[in-house]
Design an enzyme around this catalytic site. Structure first.
Site: not given
Ligand code: GAL
Length: 637
Positions: A364-366, A105, A315, A323, A143-144
């Site tokens: 998928q691990m989130h 992305r 969020e 990540w 987004n971000e």
């Molecule tokens: C943010 C992002 C989300 C998702 C999330 C995962 O940085 O805006 O789309 O990727 O992290 O932690």
């Protein structure tokens, strides 16, 4: 104002048959807002010019039927694959000259005019369809910005845009050559068209060149965002929001915010501790499952400053992320603690990312509020608890803090461009200042670098470390503010063009002090200070007749003063910070807090948050690990 909860949801990831029960369970958990759509371009416009609104219409209908309010995202962070066929040169290019390709992305360059227009056109289409739909109660644009290192792009579009930007700024090539000092190393240009981007040079490019490119890149983000604002504004009365990230500094958030209504950010405390904060192994182990005790608060206070106090957490981390290098789970109670901390700092909404953990693709691990098998994850119960507590909690209105701290994105760019020492990092310096103030129990407001004397009204002390160049307006405002002000280290020693200020800085009116030499120090070396504490990372030699409040053990001045203005010629360690905070905040009640405990005052309450992994007793109450408590103000003596 009633504070509420939200959740991020991806209806396009799930069979339509699940949407109604998802909506019902969200409402049952006490959730008010649901953010959708921000990555769904390939489903909204599967082929160029062919729109499919049906699924989004249905999703909005099903969610709104449970009383949920929609935050609709514009999907420009994820251009679909066909967009690349239309604009093969739309990709950002990294400093090594490699395009950043399709397959994840944010694969676009902010300078690419064609894609910028396509993104604005998509915002226009969404605005036409949903702008007057009362169920869509807020918008998120893109987004971000800057996430995944996406501000500095060395593309052809950026090169053309940069030359144009330079031409407008300097008007003549002679003016640019003089401003940059291009006589050095025969770097003089004859035309703007000869100027390249400052990558792939043999050795360090001219700092003035790099700084100009960073300013240009920041302006590109502002213009990119503004293009969608221009498209959407006439079509909706709902607030326009962007979700910023933690410790992303490559663009000026204050400038982006001028076109928006509400600031928001994405808070991943455990990911940030592991992924983007300094700290020794003991600190990282201690806060492994809680996150750093100051990182979230710092960003709450920073983003509260962007839109006159209006901000959200768009969020909120609900469990392990995917990540960071290591991804532990939060201690039980932390999701509740993070949520309440945001409200205590003035958040209007805290929205969890994400509703249900995806069983496919990159994340998928989130964790989510639900497991991928649809069973509740631990965070769901904590979110529901916060929702219940919010209904019984009286208003949590923010109030002015006793101390202010200035934050300046351009100073980060300046010190990245000319660090002079591997450990000189602007964010780190400001964050350590913030931490020193919070350790003493203080609530803090963050102010922009163009704060006026009116903005400074009501504070009892002000801190402005590391400001590369201080505008004459801010210097005047500080002089007029008549409260203890601290500049330095490394404040006002440069011009905005990255030349050494002459006469030598800091140039504080009435304060006879000049920085005549600077030194950077490697890890584990320090310069001792008379009376306790030490200077680390960075030390300055000061000349002049100003009164020295603190001196090095070698007799050289460190902290000098004239009236309410102070200049600090070094980077303090924690013990030295405690002494400096006590000197500057003589008029503010200070309470040295137990390790890991943090306080935050609202207009009516004092909140306490225990980030420590063990119980902590304070003011007659014991908070177990990850607990939150609050008292009505004023506290009894
Ligand atoms: C943010 C992002 C989300 C998702 C999330 C995962 O940085 O805006 O789309 O990727 O992290 O932690």
């Amino acid at each position: 104002m009633k504070r509420t909860l939200g959740v991020c949801y991806y209806p396009e990831h799930w069979p339509q048959a699940m949407w109604a029960s998802d909506a019902r369970r969200m409402a049952q958990a006490g959730i008010t807002w649901v953010r959708i759509g921000e990555f769904a371009w390939s489903r909204l416009e599967p082929e160029p010019g062919v729109f499919d609104w049906d699924w989004l219409d249905s999703a909005i209908e099903v969610l709104a039927a449970e009383g949920l309010k929609i935050v609709l995202g514009t999907p420009s962070a994820t251009p679909p694959r066909w967009m690349l066929d239309r604009f093969p040169d739309m990709l950002a290019v990294d400093a090594a000259g490699q395009p950043r390709r399709f397959g994840s992305r944010r694969h676009y360059c902010h300078s690419h005019a064609g894609y910028r227009k396509a993104a604005a056109d998509m915002a226009l289409q969404l605005g036409k369809r949903y702008g007057r739909d009362a169920r869509v109660a807020a918008w998120q644009i893109d987004n971000e910005y800057g996430c995944h290192d996406t501000v500095l792009s060395y593309s052809e579009a950026a090169r053309v845009g940069f030359r144009d930007w330079l031409g407008q700024k300097y008007q003549s090539i002679g003016a640019l050559n003089r401003a940059w000092g291009n006589v050095f190393w025969s770097m003089e240009y004859e035309t703007f068209d000869q100027i390249d981007l400052p990558n792939l040079t043999v050795t360090q490019p001219n700092p003035a060149h790099e700084m100009a490119f960073r300013r240009f890149a920041s302006d590109q983000v502002v213009a990119w965002n503004a293009a969608q604002v221009v498209a959407l504004r006439p079509l909706t009365d709902a607030p326009l929001i962007h979700n910023y990230m933690g410790r992303v500094l490559e663009f000026d958030h204050f400038a982006v915010a001028r076109d928006l209504d509400i600031a928001s950010w994405d808070s991943y405390p455990i990911g940030f501790l592991s992924d983007r904060l300094e700290g020794d192994a003991a600190h990282k182990a201690r806060y492994l499952r809680q996150g750093d005790p100051d990182m979230q608060a710092f960003h709450h206070d920073l983003y509260r400053a962007l839109n006159n106090g209006r901000w959200w957490v768009m969020e909120q981390q609900p469990g392990p992320v995917n990540w960071a290098p290591f991804n532990p789970a939060p201690l039980p109670g932390m999701v509740r603690l993070w949520s309440w901390e945001a409200f205590a700092h003035g958040a209007e909404v805290v929205s969890y990312f994400r509703w249900r953990q995806a069983p496919f693709a990159q994340e998928q691990m989130h964790a989510g509020l639900l497991r991928p098998d649809d069973q509740p994850a631990p965070a769901l119960e904590e979110a529901a608890q916060v929702a219940t507590e919010l209904t019984t909690m009286p208003e949590v209105a923010p109030t002015q803090s006793p101390v202010a701290l200035i934050f300046d994105y351009a100073s980060d760019w300046a010190w990245r461009t000319l660090p002079q020492g591997a450990d000189f990092d602007y964010f780190r310096l400001v964050f350590e200042t913030y931490r020193a103030l919070r350790r003493q129990g203080l609530s803090i407001d963050i102010l922009p670098p163009n704060a006026s004397v009116g903005d400074l009204h009501g504070y009892k002390a002000l801190f402005a470390p590391g400001l590369a160049s201080v505008s004459s307006e801010l210097m005047g405002a500080l002089a007029d503010a008549a409260i203890p002000c601290l500049l330095g280290p490394r404040s006002n020693l440069m011009t905005p063009e990255m030349s050494t200020a002459l006469p030598l800085g800091p140039g504080i009116f009435g304060l006879d002090a000049r920085v005549v030499r600077v030194e950077s120090l490697p890890p584990a070396s320090a310069r001792a200070v008379e009376g306790g504490g030490a200077v680390v990372h960075w030390t300055e030699t000061l000349e002049g007749d100003a009164i020295a409040l603190l001196e090095h053990t070698d007799g050289n001045p460190l902290l000098v003063q004239a009236g309410h203005m102070h200049y600090l010629g070094g980077w303090p360690d924690a013990a030295l910070w405690d002494r400096i905070v006590a000197l500057l905040c003589a008029d503010v009640p200070l309470t040295l807090l137990p390790d890991g405990l943090r306080l935050r005052d609202t207009a009516t309450h004092r909140f306490a948050f225990n980030y420590a992994p063990e119980p902590v007793t304070w003011n007659g109450r014991t908070l177990k690990a990850a607990d939150v408590t609050w008292w009505p103000l004023p506290l009894p003596d």
